[in-house]
Scaffold this active site. Sequence first.
Site, short mmCIF file in Angstrom:
data_model
loop_
_atom_site.label_atom_id
_atom_site.label_comp_id
_atom_site.label_asym_id
_atom_site.label_seq_id
_atom_site.Cartn_x
_atom_site.Cartn_y
_atom_site.Cartn_z
N CYS A 2 -48.25 9.11 21.09
CA CYS A 2 -49.67 9.22 20.79
C CYS A 2 -49.91 10.19 19.64
O CYS A 2 -49.17 11.14 19.43
CB CYS A 2 -50.42 9.71 22.02
SG CYS A 2 -50.17 8.70 23.48
N ARG A 27 -44.93 7.40 14.52
CA ARG A 27 -44.62 7.73 15.91
C ARG A 27 -44.62 6.48 16.79
O ARG A 27 -44.03 6.47 17.85
CB ARG A 27 -45.68 8.69 16.46
CG ARG A 27 -45.63 10.07 15.83
CD ARG A 27 -46.83 10.89 16.28
NE ARG A 27 -46.65 12.30 15.94
CZ ARG A 27 -46.79 13.30 16.79
NH1 ARG A 27 -47.11 13.06 18.04
NH2 ARG A 27 -46.61 14.54 16.41
N TRP A 75 -49.86 5.24 22.89
CA TRP A 75 -48.77 4.52 23.55
C TRP A 75 -49.23 4.27 24.98
O TRP A 75 -49.60 5.20 25.68
CB TRP A 75 -47.52 5.39 23.63
CG TRP A 75 -46.51 5.32 22.53
CD1 TRP A 75 -46.07 6.37 21.79
CD2 TRP A 75 -45.78 4.18 22.09
NE1 TRP A 75 -45.11 5.95 20.91
CE2 TRP A 75 -44.91 4.61 21.07
CE3 TRP A 75 -45.76 2.82 22.45
CZ2 TRP A 75 -44.03 3.75 20.41
CZ3 TRP A 75 -44.89 1.98 21.79
CH2 TRP A 75 -44.05 2.44 20.79
N ASN A 99 -53.02 13.33 24.77
CA ASN A 99 -51.59 12.99 24.81
C ASN A 99 -51.00 13.56 26.09
O ASN A 99 -51.38 14.64 26.52
CB ASN A 99 -50.84 13.62 23.63
CG ASN A 99 -51.20 13.00 22.31
OD1 ASN A 99 -51.87 11.96 22.25
ND2 ASN A 99 -50.77 13.62 21.23
N GLY A 100 -50.01 12.86 26.66
CA GLY A 100 -49.36 13.37 27.85
C GLY A 100 -49.70 12.56 29.09
O GLY A 100 -50.21 11.43 28.99
N GLU A 482 -20.14 3.03 19.23
CA GLU A 482 -21.32 2.97 18.37
C GLU A 482 -20.96 3.28 16.92
O GLU A 482 -21.48 2.64 15.99
CB GLU A 482 -22.39 3.94 18.89
CG GLU A 482 -23.64 4.07 18.03
CD GLU A 482 -24.44 2.79 17.89
OE1 GLU A 482 -25.31 2.75 17.00
OE2 GLU A 482 -24.19 1.82 18.64
N LYS A 486 -21.56 0.77 13.73
CA LYS A 486 -22.30 1.14 12.52
C LYS A 486 -21.48 0.86 11.27
O LYS A 486 -21.99 0.36 10.28
CB LYS A 486 -22.69 2.63 12.57
CG LYS A 486 -23.83 2.94 13.51
CD LYS A 486 -25.13 2.37 12.97
CE LYS A 486 -26.13 2.17 14.10
NZ LYS A 486 -25.83 1.05 15.00
N GLU A 489 -21.27 -2.87 10.65
CA GLU A 489 -22.57 -3.46 10.33
C GLU A 489 -22.93 -3.30 8.86
O GLU A 489 -23.40 -4.25 8.24
CB GLU A 489 -23.67 -2.77 11.16
CG GLU A 489 -23.87 -3.29 12.55
CD GLU A 489 -25.03 -2.59 13.25
OE1 GLU A 489 -25.91 -3.30 13.77
OE2 GLU A 489 -25.07 -1.35 13.26
N HIS A 505 -1.31 1.35 24.90
CA HIS A 505 -1.42 -0.01 25.44
C HIS A 505 -1.76 -1.04 24.35
O HIS A 505 -2.37 -2.06 24.63
CB HIS A 505 -2.46 -0.05 26.56
CG HIS A 505 -2.10 0.82 27.72
ND1 HIS A 505 -1.25 0.41 28.73
CD2 HIS A 505 -2.43 2.10 28.02
CE1 HIS A 505 -1.09 1.39 29.61
NE2 HIS A 505 -1.80 2.42 29.20
N LYS A 604 -33.19 -7.39 12.71
CA LYS A 604 -33.57 -6.19 13.45
C LYS A 604 -33.77 -6.49 14.92
O LYS A 604 -33.37 -5.72 15.78
CB LYS A 604 -34.85 -5.60 12.85
CG LYS A 604 -35.24 -4.24 13.45
CD LYS A 604 -34.20 -3.19 13.14
CE LYS A 604 -34.56 -1.85 13.74
NZ LYS A 604 -33.44 -0.89 13.64
#
Length: 609
Positions: A2, A27, A75, A99-100, A482, A486, A489, A505, A604
Amino acid sequence: MCGIVGAVAQRDVVDILVEGLRRLEYRGYDSAGVAVVSPGGELQRIRRLGKVKELADAVKLTPTPGGTGIAHTRWATHGEPSERNAHPHVSGKISVVHNGIIENHNPLRDMLKAKGYVFNSDTDTEVIAHLVEEELKTSESLLAAVQKAVKQFSGAYGTVLMDKTDPSRLVVARSGSPLVIGLGIGENFIASDQLALLPVTRRFMFLEEGDVAEITRTTVRIFDKDGMAVDRVVHESNVSYDAGDKGQYRHFMLKEIYEQPNAINNTLEGRLSSESVLDETFGNGAAELFKKVKHVQIVACGTSYHSGMVARYWLESLGGISCNVEIASEFRYRKSFVQPNSLLVSISQSGETADTLAALRLAKEAGYVGSLTICNVAGSSLVRESDLAFMTRAGAEIGVASTKAFTTQLVGLAMLTLAIGKYNGLTAAQQKDMVDALRSLPAKLEETLKLAGSIESLAEEFADKHHSLFLGRGDQYPIAMEGALKLKEISYIHAEAYAAGELKHGPLALIDAQMPIIVVAPNNELLEKLQSNVEEVRARGGILYVFADANAHFKSDATQRVVNVPHVHPLIAPIVYTIPLQLLSYYVAIIKGTDVDQPRNLAKSVTVE
């Protein structure tokens, strides 16, 4: 996440408010709204579902004069994304943005309904408006009414209130959700982030926990949590930022790598008490559901799958429950056994990943006790169709290779571990330790980003490479996965990740001087084992690139390049060690001359199988 903007001035402020919201679009949000008191004392409120542009277009069609106003991007937490749930909310002469999460909104709602108040939204925020309206009946000022009201709240809030019968002032309150006051000449402002106010001022005061403040055109009065008048230091800002383009950065991916400290700060904002996570962070009824959960089944794809693999280590070692993680495209096409009292957790940046969505829909018929999604897009299919939702608040991520969406997912999963763990043996001391670690994370990431120069130099050694191997152990194994993803990609270098203990192994057969071996090596209980694995590589002529804790005693030499990473709490180490691997992939891609932001053949959001 928010966004809040408020202003009290002699000039018309609606354009300032809308521009402030635009500057907070990074945000993420699902709706936007503005309320301004006209010179005649009428409240003009405009709210729109969707982007700030929708609100801006509506404002253009509706003259909105007035020198005092508040605005908000939302949000969805309580209540679906819709115009009726968008802020500002109104009760009589009171308008509010917030907010919150007000955790005790249900008993407050019941009390206010008994007094005759009518609720027009599904939000917890509307409770604030009605309660302050009620308290104003026996208070001498809006300030006093707000001070009485906030004592009745549990949870987190950053809130701004306005009385249309007295537009000379705004009253603000902060607990767990930051607010900053912008100081002008004959005008003052309030926002959830100083970036919203940079077009109108460079002088700011940051409210502290528990502060309540009254802001007029010429004065700012601040009171601490005990009601005592206090002064806050005025800061001069030299920040320059625009979320709408790449700014100083060559690519969106690099910009988004550097946005991660701020993105994670947004993920945490308003969701932690001093000692634990707020259950309603995950939605209404989360506490009741988490008390039942004895097993977690995670489904996800790609980068999100890696975040789920890290979470398995956390949930089993800290959360006290068993956890399975599966690629959604595999999960949906096999007959699986549902453990008693299982929670299904789906993870997706877009909330529209086809395989993950299909897995959720199948699971609804399979006997899970409930479903939770961890997602960055409010109003997406996963958010709408899950029982609970945790919004990562990463903001718009333009680069196809996910960076800040991944690390904010990890933060959300760490918070989920806290939320479930406290019902399964996680002690109060352990919870506080984890909360403190999470709060330290943005600063640790800032420190880690300072390694960029060293990593850029190291990347030059990958110019003629076509294959690479990433190694990690424990919760760093998914981080190695990951890192490999990256690199492949965006640089198109073939990359694989292995648990370092698996070298014997098979992968040792690949080791030679042409195969870079990238290792993540925090100083944890598996360090000695990992060091032995590294020596296996060195003995076979491999060239190592080690991202190691500064206290792990790795030394650079002819066959080993070492980059020292700041020492951090074990909980946040997987998140911190992600950053060097992102930077390495980025700089290697630059050397290779690939399209960093839009790598070939990739999208995306994967909305088909």
